[in-house]
Every structure is written in structure tokens, then in C-alpha cells.
Design an enzyme around this catalytic site. Sequence first.
Site, PDB file in Angstrom:
ATOM      1  N   PHE A  34      14.874  69.631   7.236  1.00 44.03           N
ATOM      2  CA  PHE A  34      15.821  69.532   8.337  1.00 44.03           C
ATOM      3  C   PHE A  34      16.341  68.105   8.361  1.00 44.03           C
ATOM      4  CE2 PHE A  34      17.319  68.585  12.560  1.00 44.03           C
ATOM      5  CZ  PHE A  34      18.160  69.656  12.798  1.00 44.03           C
ATOM      6  N   LYS A  84      16.995  58.052  15.823  1.00 46.68           N
ATOM      7  CA  LYS A  84      16.237  58.463  17.003  1.00 46.68           C
ATOM      8  C   LYS A  84      15.616  57.270  17.733  1.00 46.68           C
ATOM      9  CE  LYS A  84      15.524  63.252  15.625  1.00 46.68           C
ATOM     10  NZ  LYS A  84      16.547  63.790  16.542  1.00 46.68           N
ATOM     11  N   ASP A 116      13.926  60.234   4.562  1.00 48.88           N
ATOM     12  CA  ASP A 116      14.453  60.500   5.899  1.00 48.88           C
ATOM     13  C   ASP A 116      13.319  60.289   6.895  1.00 48.88           C
ATOM     14  OD1 ASP A 116      15.316  61.532   8.298  1.00 48.88           O
ATOM     15  OD2 ASP A 116      16.225  63.328   7.436  1.00 48.88           O
TER      16      ASP A 116
END
Length: 411
Positions: free
Chosen positions: A150, A264, A235
Site C-alpha cells: 500500500f 505522515k 517507503d
Amino acid sequence: MVTETATADPGVTERDIALAERHAAHNYHPLPVVADRAEGCWITDVEGDRYLDLLAAYSALNFGHRHPQIIAAAQAQLEKVTLVSRAFYSAEFGRFCAELAEFVGKDMVLPMNTGAEAVESGLKVARKWGYEVKGVPDGRANIITASGNFHGRTTSIISFSDDPVATAGFGPFTPGFRTVPFGDSAAVAAATDEHTVAVLLEPVQGEAGIVVPPPDYLREVRALCTQRGVLLIADEIQSGLARTGRTFACDHFGVVPDVYLLGKALGGGVVPLSAVVANSDVLGVLRPGQHGSTFGGNPLACAVGRTVIAMLRTGEYQDRAARLGDHLKVRLDRLLGHGVTEVRTLGLWAGVDIDRRVATGRQVAEALMHRKVLVKDTHLTTIRLAPPIVIEESEIDWALDQLAEVLTELG
């Protein structure tokens, strides 16, 4: 743990949800909680009920809601300048880039806004590097990704997703990607050829349910990339910045990627802030006009990001996530065989598989919501726990007591 309740207007929740359902695109299926304010690990809804937040906005709130240092930095910058675009320099921009590069151990930073933007930017940079540095023929570059990944929901990113919910009805897809099983370094080796420019991986897969790879996997992929002249792109948008008990999840495996993708928590839960971080031989392939973002690297985000970097330098949050993560695992392991079939943890991050005979993940999340604990389900039978790192051990215990009681009731 006692929660506060003040339901002066019990109809306000339904009204606010009805407005969202009527006027907002239905691209999420949220729990029926309407947040009004928050602090630390707690969210207060529009009716005054308090909930313990065990999701932390998918790790965007590693430092909790409205951390005083982060809020102070944002307020101070709001009094000065918030946006000039990259048409001009700003005082915070160069300082942020220099401090983040030094903290990560790389030369250069490409600031963006969202995690998906960081991934898209990383893909573009890898292809450009492949053509200009590695010498791949134009239009032939390929990038290897992992199943269960994801990385976002833009068109190019879902082009290498194997989640039918993310892909159905959105083709045609962007070519140039090869997806192999996560955790299988031999599959990465078999998929690599002379036109491969990068391997893009989550060191720990978050949306898949906190899936931790075999111990040697990342080291083997790192060695393969070095041997074959391929960029390793990590990531760390969810897994990075203290979530796993180390600054980066890669640190657990002794691996340094060529490119970090961050986001984030880098924005402190206040502003969107992401970044591609790499050495100059990689990011140096970009030239004026080839990539950009009006808000990328804006002064407000940079001021917040500098504060986040300063907080991470102390090591306090990494150590706290490791210590509390050990406690979380001990407590979760006690639920195995009692409505839970598997627990996967790394630091203060856990995937909990619910016994299909007991309930779905969504049913558990809804039942916990009624007990004032907020979690999120994924892949039907899994719930994810990613509490703010500022959470107290006693709050973890109270939340897991609620989970144990929910599992007993549903079973």
C-alpha cells in the site's frame, strides 16, 4: 480508565454524519464518531464523549494530538509567513532540508505534501536516474514492487496494487511495474533485469496488517540492489519516525536504502508534509521545471517539520515506542486462542487477526468504539493498533482490557 460524557445535544452526531454522507464523496467507510477536539491520545466528540485513539491517523500522529512543541512552532510560523510557493526561497525551507538530510544521513531532500506525492515523486526520480545515470534506454525502465503493498491510491500507484478494491474500475494502468511476493528476495532477483531501476518496498507492510518480513529479506534485497545497480526505495511513510521503536523500520534489519520516502508523522499531525530523501547522485537528476508542488516545502510545514526532527533527535520517542511496544505485545499475546489467531508487532504497531468464528475486524472496531476505544479494521479480519507514542502503559492496559471483553462478548 474513566471517560467523560456530556451529551447536551445527542442529535448533533447524526446531523454531522448526514451532512458528510450527503455532500462528501463516499471514498471512506468511517466509524460513526465525529471528532470535535483532541489532545494527546484522546479524542472528544461533538457530544462530549472521550475516546482513546489507538490509530493515530495511521501514524501521522506519532506525537499525539496537538503536541505542545509542535503547536507552538506552527503558531509562531503562522505569525510570520505560511506560503510563498517555490518561486521564492523562504527562511524555513533551506533549514528544513539541511536538517532532514543530516538527520537521515543523505545529501538532498525533495519536500512534498502527502505520502502518495512522495511515492509518485520517488517513482519519477528513479526512472530519471535510470535513464540518465544507469543508461536504461528511454521508455524501458521497470520498477519492482511487492504484493500486499500500500503506497497510496493515485493511478500510477494502484497500477502495482493487488487490492481489487483499489483497482476495480480505474484502468487503464501505468506500465513499467513488476509485482513479486513480499518477503521473497529470490523473487526480486528473478524479476530484475538490465532495465530495472528500482525496488520499492515498505520495510513493514502497514495496510496489509503490520506484516513483518523474514529477518534476512531486506538485507538480501539491499545486497541484490547494490550488485545489480538498482535503487532500493524504502517507503517509511507509516513505519518511519519512531513508530517501530527505531527511527526507521529499516534500522531493525541493518539496512540503509538509497531513497527514503517519508510523510505522515513528519508533519506532526498538524500539516501535510512528505519528502523524498536521497543522495545528490539520485535527487540531483531533477532540474528546474521537471517536478514541483505549489505547497511542497511551504514555510509552515517546514517549521513544523524542523520541530519534529528536533524531537526525534533526542531518541525519547524511539525508546518509548520500543518499551511500550514490548508491553503491547505481551498483552496481545495473552489473547491468542481467545478470539485472536495471530499477533504481529514491531514497536508500538500491531496487527491483530480476529478469529473468523468470533467476528470481523469491523465488528470488533465498532464494539470497541462503544467502549470508547478507537481502532481500524483492514482486510476483513484484522484490526490495526498504532497508538500515539505519548500513550501511557495504563492506557494501553485499559484499552486491551476492553478488547478482551469485546472478544468474550462476541464469542
